[in-house]
Structure formats: structure tokens, C-alpha cells
Design a protein around this motif. Structure first.
Motif, PDB file in Angstrom:
ATOM      1  N   PRO A  71      59.025  41.920  41.304  1.00  0.00           N
ATOM      2  CA  PRO A  71      57.691  42.225  41.813  1.00  0.00           C
ATOM      3  C   PRO A  71      57.388  41.394  43.064  1.00  0.00           C
ATOM      4  CG  PRO A  71      57.626  41.715  39.465  1.00  0.00           C
ATOM      5  CD  PRO A  71      58.990  41.380  39.952  1.00  0.00           C
ATOM      6  N   GLY A  72      56.602  41.955  43.946  1.00  0.00           N
ATOM      7  CA  GLY A  72      56.232  41.253  45.166  1.00  0.00           C
ATOM      8  C   GLY A  72      54.743  40.973  45.216  1.00  0.00           C
ATOM      9  N   THR A  73      54.352  40.146  46.152  1.00  0.00           N
ATOM     10  CA  THR A  73      52.949  39.816  46.341  1.00  0.00           C
ATOM     11  C   THR A  73      52.123  41.079  46.538  1.00  0.00           C
ATOM     12  OG1 THR A  73      53.569  37.718  47.341  1.00  0.00           O
ATOM     13  CG2 THR A  73      51.342  38.486  47.770  1.00  0.00           C
ATOM     14  N   GLY A  74      51.055  41.204  45.782  1.00  0.00           N
ATOM     15  CA  GLY A  74      50.177  42.363  45.872  1.00  0.00           C
ATOM     16  C   GLY A  74      50.503  43.479  44.905  1.00  0.00           C
ATOM     17  N   ASP A  75      51.697  43.446  44.296  1.00  0.00           N
ATOM     18  CA  ASP A  75      52.045  44.469  43.303  1.00  0.00           C
ATOM     19  C   ASP A  75      51.116  44.346  42.093  1.00  0.00           C
ATOM     20  OD1 ASP A  75      54.114  45.344  44.878  1.00  0.00           O
ATOM     21  OD2 ASP A  75      55.699  44.462  43.649  1.00  0.00           O
ATOM     22  N   ILE A  76      50.871  45.466  41.433  1.00  0.00           N
ATOM     23  CA  ILE A  76      50.065  45.489  40.219  1.00  0.00           C
ATOM     24  C   ILE A  76      50.999  45.774  39.043  1.00  0.00           C
ATOM     25  CG2 ILE A  76      48.158  46.584  38.974  1.00  0.00           C
ATOM     26  CD1 ILE A  76      47.179  45.174  41.478  1.00  0.00           C
ATOM     27  N   LEU A  77      50.999  44.872  38.066  1.00  0.00           N
ATOM     28  CA  LEU A  77      51.827  45.014  36.876  1.00  0.00           C
ATOM     29  C   LEU A  77      50.935  45.231  35.660  1.00  0.00           C
ATOM     30  CD1 LEU A  77      54.234  42.007  37.486  1.00  0.00           C
ATOM     31  CD2 LEU A  77      54.485  44.367  38.268  1.00  0.00           C
ATOM     32  N   SER A  78      51.494  45.810  34.626  1.00  0.00           N
ATOM     33  CA  SER A  78      50.746  46.051  33.395  1.00  0.00           C
ATOM     34  C   SER A  78      51.390  45.326  32.235  1.00  0.00           C
ATOM     35  CB  SER A  78      50.705  47.541  33.075  1.00  0.00           C
ATOM     36  OG  SER A  78      49.953  48.223  34.033  1.00  0.00           O
ATOM     37  N   ALA A  79      50.535  44.934  31.297  1.00  0.00           N
ATOM     38  CA  ALA A  79      50.982  44.309  30.055  1.00  0.00           C
ATOM     39  C   ALA A  79      49.957  44.648  28.988  1.00  0.00           C
ATOM     40  CB  ALA A  79      51.100  42.792  30.230  1.00  0.00           C
ATOM     41  N   ARG A  80      50.253  44.264  27.755  1.00  0.00           N
ATOM     42  CA  ARG A  80      49.315  44.487  26.657  1.00  0.00           C
ATOM     43  C   ARG A  80      48.828  43.137  26.150  1.00  0.00           C
ATOM     44  NH1 ARG A  80      51.334  48.540  28.262  1.00  0.00           N
ATOM     45  NH2 ARG A  80      51.574  50.525  27.233  1.00  0.00           N
TER      46      ARG A  80
ATOM     47  N   GLN B   9      46.191  41.916  23.015  1.00  0.00           N
ATOM     48  CA  GLN B   9      45.333  42.257  21.880  1.00  0.00           C
ATOM     49  C   GLN B   9      44.949  43.739  21.892  1.00  0.00           C
ATOM     50  OE1 GLN B   9      42.070  39.472  21.804  1.00  0.00           O
ATOM     51  NE2 GLN B   9      43.406  37.760  21.327  1.00  0.00           N
ATOM     52  N   GLY B  10      45.939  44.591  22.152  1.00  0.00           N
ATOM     53  CA  GLY B  10      45.742  46.032  22.112  1.00  0.00           C
ATOM     54  C   GLY B  10      45.187  46.666  23.367  1.00  0.00           C
ATOM     55  N   ALA B  11      44.762  45.872  24.339  1.00  0.00           N
ATOM     56  CA  ALA B  11      44.225  46.413  25.594  1.00  0.00           C
ATOM     57  C   ALA B  11      45.305  46.384  26.675  1.00  0.00           C
ATOM     58  CB  ALA B  11      43.023  45.592  26.052  1.00  0.00           C
ATOM     59  N   VAL B  12      45.131  47.209  27.688  1.00  0.00           N
ATOM     60  CA  VAL B  12      46.014  47.187  28.853  1.00  0.00           C
ATOM     61  C   VAL B  12      45.429  46.195  29.841  1.00  0.00           C
ATOM     62  CG1 VAL B  12      46.867  48.508  30.823  1.00  0.00           C
ATOM     63  CG2 VAL B  12      46.756  49.571  28.569  1.00  0.00           C
ATOM     64  N   VAL B  13      46.274  45.299  30.337  1.00  0.00           N
ATOM     65  CA  VAL B  13      45.849  44.334  31.341  1.00  0.00           C
ATOM     66  C   VAL B  13      46.679  44.571  32.596  1.00  0.00           C
ATOM     67  CG1 VAL B  13      45.678  41.884  31.933  1.00  0.00           C
ATOM     68  CG2 VAL B  13      45.216  42.640  29.594  1.00  0.00           C
ATOM     69  N   ARG B  14      46.007  44.717  33.712  1.00  0.00           N
ATOM     70  CA  ARG B  14      46.694  44.853  34.997  1.00  0.00           C
ATOM     71  C   ARG B  14      46.577  43.534  35.740  1.00  0.00           C
ATOM     72  NH1 ARG B  14      44.331  50.789  36.397  1.00  0.00           N
ATOM     73  NH2 ARG B  14      45.582  51.911  34.851  1.00  0.00           N
ATOM     74  N   VAL B  15      47.713  43.075  36.253  1.00  0.00           N
ATOM     75  CA  VAL B  15      47.788  41.789  36.930  1.00  0.00           C
ATOM     76  C   VAL B  15      48.239  42.017  38.370  1.00  0.00           C
ATOM     77  CG1 VAL B  15      48.948  39.544  36.967  1.00  0.00           C
ATOM     78  CG2 VAL B  15      48.335  40.598  34.776  1.00  0.00           C
ATOM     79  N   LYS B  16      47.483  41.472  39.325  1.00  0.00           N
ATOM     80  CA  LYS B  16      47.851  41.550  40.746  1.00  0.00           C
ATOM     81  C   LYS B  16      48.687  40.316  41.070  1.00  0.00           C
ATOM     82  CE  LYS B  16      46.087  42.252  45.356  1.00  0.00           C
ATOM     83  NZ  LYS B  16      44.894  42.430  46.187  1.00  0.00           N
ATOM     84  N   VAL B  17      49.936  40.549  41.455  1.00  0.00           N
ATOM     85  CA  VAL B  17      50.902  39.477  41.658  1.00  0.00           C
ATOM     86  C   VAL B  17      50.591  38.665  42.915  1.00  0.00           C
ATOM     87  CG1 VAL B  17      53.351  38.960  42.043  1.00  0.00           C
ATOM     88  CG2 VAL B  17      52.696  40.821  40.487  1.00  0.00           C
ATOM     89  N   ALA B  18      50.578  37.341  42.739  1.00  0.00           N
ATOM     90  CA  ALA B  18      50.433  36.416  43.866  1.00  0.00           C
ATOM     91  C   ALA B  18      51.768  35.734  44.158  1.00  0.00           C
ATOM     92  CB  ALA B  18      49.359  35.376  43.562  1.00  0.00           C
TER      93      ALA B  18
ATOM     94  N   ARG C 203      56.120  42.719  30.396  1.00  0.00           N
ATOM     95  CA  ARG C 203      55.610  43.829  31.194  1.00  0.00           C
ATOM     96  C   ARG C 203      55.749  45.146  30.441  1.00  0.00           C
ATOM     97  NH1 ARG C 203      58.763  43.493  36.581  1.00  0.00           N
ATOM     98  NH2 ARG C 203      57.768  45.506  36.856  1.00  0.00           N
ATOM     99  N   ALA C 204      54.748  46.027  30.609  1.00  0.00           N
ATOM    100  CA  ALA C 204      54.736  47.291  29.858  1.00  0.00           C
ATOM    101  C   ALA C 204      54.405  48.460  30.783  1.00  0.00           C
ATOM    102  CB  ALA C 204      53.705  47.218  28.737  1.00  0.00           C
ATOM    103  N   LEU C 205      54.967  49.611  30.460  1.00  0.00           N
ATOM    104  CA  LEU C 205      54.618  50.837  31.162  1.00  0.00           C
ATOM    105  C   LEU C 205      53.184  51.200  30.818  1.00  0.00           C
ATOM    106  CD1 LEU C 205      57.876  52.827  30.386  1.00  0.00           C
ATOM    107  CD2 LEU C 205      57.300  51.653  32.518  1.00  0.00           C
ATOM    108  N   GLU C 206      52.514  51.881  31.718  1.00  0.00           N
ATOM    109  CA  GLU C 206      51.126  52.296  31.482  1.00  0.00           C
ATOM    110  C   GLU C 206      51.083  53.347  30.374  1.00  0.00           C
ATOM    111  OE1 GLU C 206      47.929  51.773  32.929  1.00  0.00           O
ATOM    112  OE2 GLU C 206      48.774  49.972  33.807  1.00  0.00           O
ATOM    113  N   PRO C 207      50.211  53.162  29.394  1.00  0.00           N
ATOM    114  CA  PRO C 207      50.081  54.164  28.337  1.00  0.00           C
ATOM    115  C   PRO C 207      49.161  55.290  28.773  1.00  0.00           C
ATOM    116  CG  PRO C 207      48.539  52.419  27.932  1.00  0.00           C
ATOM    117  CD  PRO C 207      49.318  52.031  29.178  1.00  0.00           C
ATOM    118  N   ARG C 208      49.174  56.344  28.008  1.00  0.00           N
ATOM    119  CA  ARG C 208      48.197  57.409  28.219  1.00  0.00           C
ATOM    120  C   ARG C 208      46.883  56.914  27.628  1.00  0.00           C
ATOM    121  NH1 ARG C 208      49.208  63.687  26.823  1.00  0.00           N
ATOM    122  NH2 ARG C 208      47.509  64.436  28.101  1.00  0.00           N
ATOM    123  N   ILE C 209      45.864  56.821  28.439  1.00  0.00           N
ATOM    124  CA  ILE C 209      44.585  56.261  28.008  1.00  0.00           C
ATOM    125  C   ILE C 209      43.735  57.332  27.332  1.00  0.00           C
ATOM    126  CG2 ILE C 209      42.460  55.130  28.769  1.00  0.00           C
ATOM    127  CD1 ILE C 209      44.885  53.356  29.137  1.00  0.00           C
TER     128      ILE C 209
END
Length: 113
Positions: A29-38, A40-49, A91-97
Motif C-alpha cells: 500500500p502507498g500513501t493515500g491508499d484506502i484499506l479495509s479491515a474488520r 468488532q463486526g464493522a468495516v473500518v477504512r484506513v487512509k494510509v500515511a 486487511r479485508a476485502l469490502e463486504p456487500r453492505i
């Protein structure tokens, strides 16, 4: 200082597992990329620094409830804007919300609203 997070195991949605089967692999991943993880059951998106030795360091950009797609300002001990460390193995793939309903959203003329 980053907030310590116990990420959920991504299981079948693991990014690393997905790319094990891909002969082209994946790049770090590079600076500014958005990654996803889980978390406590929620999707969290993290902007990489920064990315250091298999771990992304960045800011929580979104927290999304999986069941209805609602955006949250906080969830558990995690809040928007927190700086976190996200290891590649979490890191996790985005689920169907939410649950898509195929038969609603059509009016009497058969067109989607």
C-alpha cells in the motif's frame, strides 16, 4: 501515537488469501491508499500515511455498519480520525453492505426507482 486495535480475523475476506491465488500478486500500500479491515463486526477504512514491514499506519477514514451501511463516528474504542496500525494479515476485502432486495425498488411500470 497510534491506538492499539484488535482487528477481527478477515477469514474468507482476507486480502492476503485472495492474492495468494493471483499470479500477479499485489503491491505494498502507498500513501493515500484506502484499506479495509474488520473491527468488532464493522468495516473500518484506513487512509494510509506510511507502510512499514507489512503494516500500514494511517487514520481511520470511515467506520461502516455491515448490516445497514450506516456510517458511524465511533465503534467500540475506535473513532474517526484515530491513528491505527493495520497489519497486512488483518486487511479485508469490502463486504456487500446491507441486504440487497431484488424485488423491491420497482414501480408499477417495471422501472427502477
Amino acid at each position: 501515537m497510534h491506538k492499539h486495535v484488535e482487528w477481527d480475523d478477515p477469514g474468507a475476506d482476507s486480502v492476503m488469501r485472495h492474492f495468494e491465488k493471483d499470479p500477479t500478486g499485489h503491491s505494498a500500500p502507498g500513501t493515500g491508499d484506502i484499506l479495509s479491515a474488520r473491527y468488532q463486526g464493522a468495516v473500518v477504512r484506513v487512509k494510509v500515511a506510511a507502510y512499514v514491514e507489512g503494516t500500514s499506519i494511517g487514520e481511520v477514514a470511515a467506520i461502516i455498519a455491515v448490516n445497514n451501511g450506516r456510517r458511524l463516528k465511533s465503534h467500540g474504542k475506535l473513532a474517526l480520525g484515530d491513528t491505527v496500525r493495520l497489519p497486512d494479515e488483518a486487511r479485508a476485502l469490502e463486504p456487500r453492505i446491507g441486504q440487497a432486495r431484488e424485488d423491491d425498488e420497482e414501480d408499477d411500470e417495471g422501472t427502477s426507482r
